[in-house]
Write a protein that holds these residues in place. Structure first.
Motif, short mmCIF file in Angstrom:
data_model
loop_
_atom_site.label_atom_id
_atom_site.label_comp_id
_atom_site.label_asym_id
_atom_site.label_seq_id
_atom_site.Cartn_x
_atom_site.Cartn_y
_atom_site.Cartn_z
N THR A 1 1.48 7.97 -17.73
CA THR A 1 1.39 8.41 -16.34
C THR A 1 0.00 8.95 -16.02
OG1 THR A 1 3.75 8.87 -16.26
CG2 THR A 1 2.36 10.01 -14.65
N LEU A 2 -0.52 9.78 -16.90
CA LEU A 2 -1.85 10.34 -16.68
C LEU A 2 -2.92 9.26 -16.72
CD1 LEU A 2 -1.46 13.66 -18.67
CD2 LEU A 2 -1.57 13.39 -16.18
N ARG A 3 -2.78 8.28 -17.63
CA ARG A 3 -3.73 7.16 -17.67
C ARG A 3 -3.70 6.38 -16.38
NH1 ARG A 3 -1.10 5.13 -22.26
NH2 ARG A 3 -1.33 6.80 -23.74
N SER A 4 -2.51 6.20 -15.81
CA SER A 4 -2.37 5.43 -14.57
C SER A 4 -2.91 6.17 -13.36
CB SER A 4 -0.89 5.09 -14.32
OG SER A 4 -0.40 4.30 -15.37
N LEU A 5 -2.62 7.46 -13.27
CA LEU A 5 -3.02 8.24 -12.09
C LEU A 5 -4.46 8.70 -12.13
CD1 LEU A 5 0.17 10.45 -11.62
CD2 LEU A 5 -0.52 8.47 -10.26
N LEU A 6 -5.02 8.84 -13.31
CA LEU A 6 -6.39 9.36 -13.45
C LEU A 6 -7.24 8.41 -14.30
CD1 LEU A 6 -5.32 13.00 -14.37
CD2 LEU A 6 -6.10 12.20 -12.13
N PRO A 7 -7.35 7.14 -13.90
CA PRO A 7 -8.03 6.17 -14.76
C PRO A 7 -9.50 6.48 -15.02
CG PRO A 7 -7.67 5.23 -12.58
CD PRO A 7 -6.94 6.55 -12.63
N LYS A 8 -10.18 7.12 -14.08
CA LYS A 8 -11.60 7.44 -14.28
C LYS A 8 -11.80 8.73 -15.07
CE LYS A 8 -13.03 4.98 -10.18
NZ LYS A 8 -13.52 5.07 -8.82
N GLU A 9 -10.87 9.68 -14.92
CA GLU A 9 -11.01 10.97 -15.57
C GLU A 9 -10.34 11.03 -16.95
OE1 GLU A 9 -9.63 10.66 -12.48
OE2 GLU A 9 -11.17 11.44 -11.16
N TRP A 10 -9.23 10.31 -17.10
CA TRP A 10 -8.43 10.43 -18.32
C TRP A 10 -8.88 9.39 -19.34
CZ3 TRP A 10 -5.19 14.29 -19.26
CH2 TRP A 10 -4.41 14.22 -20.41
N ASP A 11 -9.14 9.83 -20.55
CA ASP A 11 -9.47 8.89 -21.62
C ASP A 11 -8.83 9.37 -22.93
OD1 ASP A 11 -11.08 10.94 -22.65
OD2 ASP A 11 -12.93 10.08 -21.87
N SER A 12 -9.06 8.64 -24.00
CA SER A 12 -8.41 8.95 -25.27
C SER A 12 -8.83 10.31 -25.82
CB SER A 12 -8.69 7.86 -26.30
OG SER A 12 -10.08 7.73 -26.50
N ASP B 1 0.83 -1.21 0.00
CA ASP B 1 0.00 0.00 0.00
C ASP B 1 0.86 1.25 0.00
OD1 ASP B 1 -2.34 -1.43 -0.04
OD2 ASP B 1 -2.69 -1.28 2.12
N LYS B 2 1.95 1.21 0.75
CA LYS B 2 2.85 2.37 0.81
C LYS B 2 3.62 2.55 -0.49
CE LYS B 2 3.56 2.46 5.77
NZ LYS B 2 4.52 2.36 6.86
N ARG C 1 1.63 7.32 -6.26
CA ARG C 1 0.50 8.25 -6.25
C ARG C 1 0.84 9.65 -6.76
NH1 ARG C 1 -0.54 5.30 -1.20
NH2 ARG C 1 -2.45 4.13 -1.51
N THR C 2 2.09 9.90 -7.10
CA THR C 2 2.47 11.22 -7.60
C THR C 2 2.86 11.14 -9.07
OG1 THR C 2 4.82 11.01 -7.05
CG2 THR C 2 3.35 11.86 -5.31
N PHE C 3 2.72 12.27 -9.74
CA PHE C 3 3.10 12.33 -11.16
C PHE C 3 4.57 11.96 -11.33
CE2 PHE C 3 4.69 14.41 -14.94
CZ PHE C 3 3.77 14.01 -15.90
N GLN C 4 5.43 12.55 -10.51
CA GLN C 4 6.88 12.31 -10.61
C GLN C 4 7.21 10.84 -10.45
OE1 GLN C 4 9.45 14.82 -10.95
NE2 GLN C 4 10.75 13.08 -11.32
N ALA C 5 6.68 10.21 -9.41
CA ALA C 5 6.99 8.80 -9.15
C ALA C 5 6.44 7.89 -10.24
CB ALA C 5 6.45 8.39 -7.79
N MET C 6 5.22 8.16 -10.71
CA MET C 6 4.64 7.34 -11.77
C MET C 6 5.37 7.56 -13.08
SD MET C 6 2.54 4.99 -12.63
CE MET C 6 1.29 4.85 -11.37
N PHE C 7 5.79 8.79 -13.34
CA PHE C 7 6.55 9.08 -14.54
C PHE C 7 7.88 8.31 -14.51
CE2 PHE C 7 9.33 11.24 -17.42
CZ PHE C 7 8.52 11.64 -18.46
#
Length: 122
Positions: A108-119, A30-31, A35-41
């Motif tokens: 990164t955006l697809r991963s962090l914002l799966p409900k909001e981000w789409d094609s 869980d830790k 959860r951040t743009f930088q880390a996911m990028f």
């Protein structure tokens, strides 16, 4: 016989730490969720094979300032000029392929914002 008793005595307490280890692993997982743009990028860049790209690091480090100042054209221009200087300083070989940044950014955006981000956003 003493060795057998000791191993059976150890087996019982070990099952409890294993359960604790599983819970600890779950808590650790869980830790470790990015959860951040930088880390996911960083994660996506590593997966895509771009993690050693110094210029890519400069772009992602400047990304917040660029996005924050998108509505202030003069300030945006300054941020872009500054980024160009930083890329020129660190990048000495090959091409700067901004499509690599785009691929990592969109993943990164697809991963962090799966409900909001789409094609449609892409």
């Amino acid at each position: 016989s003493g060795g057998g008793g000791s191993s059976s005595g150890e087996g019982s307490p070990r099952s409890s730490p294993r359960t604790t280890d599983k819970m600890s692993s779950s808590a650790l997982a869980d830790k470790m969720v990015v959860r951040t743009f930088q880390a996911m990028f960083d994660f996506n860049a590593a997966v895509m094979g771009f993690s050693s790209s110094a210029w890519l690091r400069e772009v992602v480090n400047s990304f917040d300032a660029i996005v924050t100042n998108i509505s202030h054209s003069a300030r945006l221009q300054e941020e872009c000029d500054f980024l160009v200087l930083k890329i020129a300083k660190c990048h000495t070989r090959g091409e700067v392929n901004l499509a690599e940044f785009k691929s990592c950014m969109l993943a990164t955006l697809r991963s962090l914002l799966p409900k909001e981000w789409d094609s449609n956003h892409e």
